[in-house]
Motif scaffolding. Sequence first.
Motif, PDB file in Angstrom:
ATOM      1  N   UNK A 277       3.508  14.549  -8.753  1.00  0.00           N
ATOM      2  CA  UNK A 277       4.607  15.522  -8.725  1.00  0.00           C
ATOM      3  C   UNK A 277       5.152  15.763 -10.126  1.00  0.00           C
ATOM      4  N   UNK A 278       5.258  14.713 -10.935  1.00  0.00           N
ATOM      5  CA  UNK A 278       5.742  14.874 -12.300  1.00  0.00           C
ATOM      6  C   UNK A 278       4.784  15.736 -13.122  1.00  0.00           C
ATOM      7  N   UNK A 279       3.481  15.526 -12.933  1.00  0.00           N
ATOM      8  CA  UNK A 279       2.481  16.351 -13.629  1.00  0.00           C
ATOM      9  C   UNK A 279       2.643  17.810 -13.222  1.00  0.00           C
ATOM     10  N   UNK A 280       2.808  18.061 -11.924  1.00  0.00           N
ATOM     11  CA  UNK A 280       2.957  19.432 -11.434  1.00  0.00           C
ATOM     12  C   UNK A 280       4.231  20.078 -11.967  1.00  0.00           C
ATOM     13  N   UNK A 281       5.313  19.311 -11.996  1.00  0.00           N
ATOM     14  CA  UNK A 281       6.571  19.861 -12.530  1.00  0.00           C
ATOM     15  C   UNK A 281       6.436  20.209 -13.999  1.00  0.00           C
ATOM     16  N   UNK A 282       5.805  19.316 -14.767  1.00  0.00           N
ATOM     17  CA  UNK A 282       5.615  19.580 -16.193  1.00  0.00           C
ATOM     18  C   UNK A 282       4.730  20.801 -16.418  1.00  0.00           C
ATOM     19  N   UNK A 283       3.832  21.087 -15.483  1.00  0.00           N
ATOM     20  CA  UNK A 283       2.952  22.253 -15.590  1.00  0.00           C
ATOM     21  C   UNK A 283       3.617  23.519 -15.066  1.00  0.00           C
ATOM     22  N   UNK A 284       4.870  23.411 -14.629  1.00  0.00           N
ATOM     23  CA  UNK A 284       5.593  24.576 -14.129  1.00  0.00           C
ATOM     24  C   UNK A 284       5.224  24.970 -12.714  1.00  0.00           C
ATOM     25  N   UNK A 285       4.634  24.051 -11.961  1.00  0.00           N
ATOM     26  CA  UNK A 285       4.189  24.372 -10.610  1.00  0.00           C
ATOM     27  C   UNK A 285       5.247  24.081  -9.542  1.00  0.00           C
ATOM     28  N   UNK A 286       6.374  23.565  -9.939  1.00  0.00           N
ATOM     29  CA  UNK A 286       7.414  23.227  -8.972  1.00  0.00           C
ATOM     30  C   UNK A 286       8.191  24.454  -8.520  1.00  0.00           C
ATOM     31  N   UNK A 287       8.831  24.335  -7.376  1.00  0.00           N
ATOM     32  CA  UNK A 287       9.702  25.383  -6.860  1.00  0.00           C
ATOM     33  C   UNK A 287      11.121  24.830  -6.876  1.00  0.00           C
ATOM     34  N   UNK A 288      12.053  25.529  -7.490  1.00  0.00           N
ATOM     35  CA  UNK A 288      13.427  25.033  -7.555  1.00  0.00           C
ATOM     36  C   UNK A 288      14.000  24.763  -6.157  1.00  0.00           C
TER      37      UNK A 288
ATOM     38  N   UNK B  58       0.837  -1.206   0.000  1.00  0.00           N
ATOM     39  CA  UNK B  58       0.000   0.000   0.000  1.00  0.00           C
ATOM     40  C   UNK B  58       0.867   1.249   0.000  1.00  0.00           C
ATOM     41  N   UNK B  59       1.931   1.258   0.788  1.00  0.00           N
ATOM     42  CA  UNK B  59       2.842   2.407   0.826  1.00  0.00           C
ATOM     43  C   UNK B  59       3.479   2.635  -0.542  1.00  0.00           C
ATOM     44  N   UNK B  60       3.858   1.560  -1.216  1.00  0.00           N
ATOM     45  CA  UNK B  60       4.490   1.683  -2.535  1.00  0.00           C
ATOM     46  C   UNK B  60       3.512   2.268  -3.543  1.00  0.00           C
ATOM     47  N   UNK B  61       2.273   1.808  -3.511  1.00  0.00           N
ATOM     48  CA  UNK B  61       1.267   2.328  -4.433  1.00  0.00           C
ATOM     49  C   UNK B  61       1.030   3.821  -4.179  1.00  0.00           C
ATOM     50  N   UNK B  62       0.954   4.214  -2.917  1.00  0.00           N
ATOM     51  CA  UNK B  62       0.751   5.622  -2.575  1.00  0.00           C
ATOM     52  C   UNK B  62       1.945   6.461  -3.026  1.00  0.00           C
ATOM     53  N   UNK B  63       3.152   5.957  -2.811  1.00  0.00           N
ATOM     54  CA  UNK B  63       4.360   6.673  -3.232  1.00  0.00           C
ATOM     55  C   UNK B  63       4.373   6.866  -4.740  1.00  0.00           C
ATOM     56  N   UNK B  64       4.047   5.827  -5.484  1.00  0.00           N
ATOM     57  CA  UNK B  64       4.034   5.928  -6.936  1.00  0.00           C
ATOM     58  C   UNK B  64       2.992   6.938  -7.406  1.00  0.00           C
ATOM     59  N   UNK B  65       1.838   6.980  -6.746  1.00  0.00           N
ATOM     60  CA  UNK B  65       0.802   7.957  -7.101  1.00  0.00           C
ATOM     61  C   UNK B  65       1.285   9.374  -6.817  1.00  0.00           C
ATOM     62  N   UNK B  66       1.945   9.581  -5.683  1.00  0.00           N
ATOM     63  CA  UNK B  66       2.471  10.903  -5.342  1.00  0.00           C
ATOM     64  C   UNK B  66       3.552  11.340  -6.323  1.00  0.00           C
ATOM     65  N   UNK B  67       4.411  10.413  -6.717  1.00  0.00           N
ATOM     66  CA  UNK B  67       5.457  10.744  -7.684  1.00  0.00           C
ATOM     67  C   UNK B  67       4.862  11.104  -9.041  1.00  0.00           C
ATOM     68  N   UNK B  68       3.843  10.375  -9.460  1.00  0.00           N
ATOM     69  CA  UNK B  68       3.186  10.679 -10.730  1.00  0.00           C
ATOM     70  C   UNK B  68       2.559  12.072 -10.677  1.00  0.00           C
TER      71      UNK B  68
END
Length: 85
Positions: free
Chosen positions: A52-63, A40-50
């Motif tokens: 985060x990647x969407x947010x980074x691609x949308x320019x929502x990340x902070x360096x 369950x932890x692995x599935x949650x981590x993978x969802x959070x990483x996915x």
Amino acid sequence: MVRISVDLPEEVAAALQAAARALQSTPETLAAAAIRDRVADQAALEAELAQAEVELEAGLGVPHDEVMQEMHAWAAGIRARHAGR
């Protein structure tokens, strides 16, 4: 139900037995719960990483450098407020 056999080092098996006794459970029950939690932890981590990647691609990340500058300034402010204590 699927049965999976696992070989454990003696010290790990002994610790698992002791933990099961302390919890009035069985080693099998504790091992199954640990595996369920890990999966369950692995599935949650993978969802959070996915996400985060969407947010980074949308320019929502902070360096990273900006975050670290803010954290250092925040910590310095706390140290300054408590310097006289």
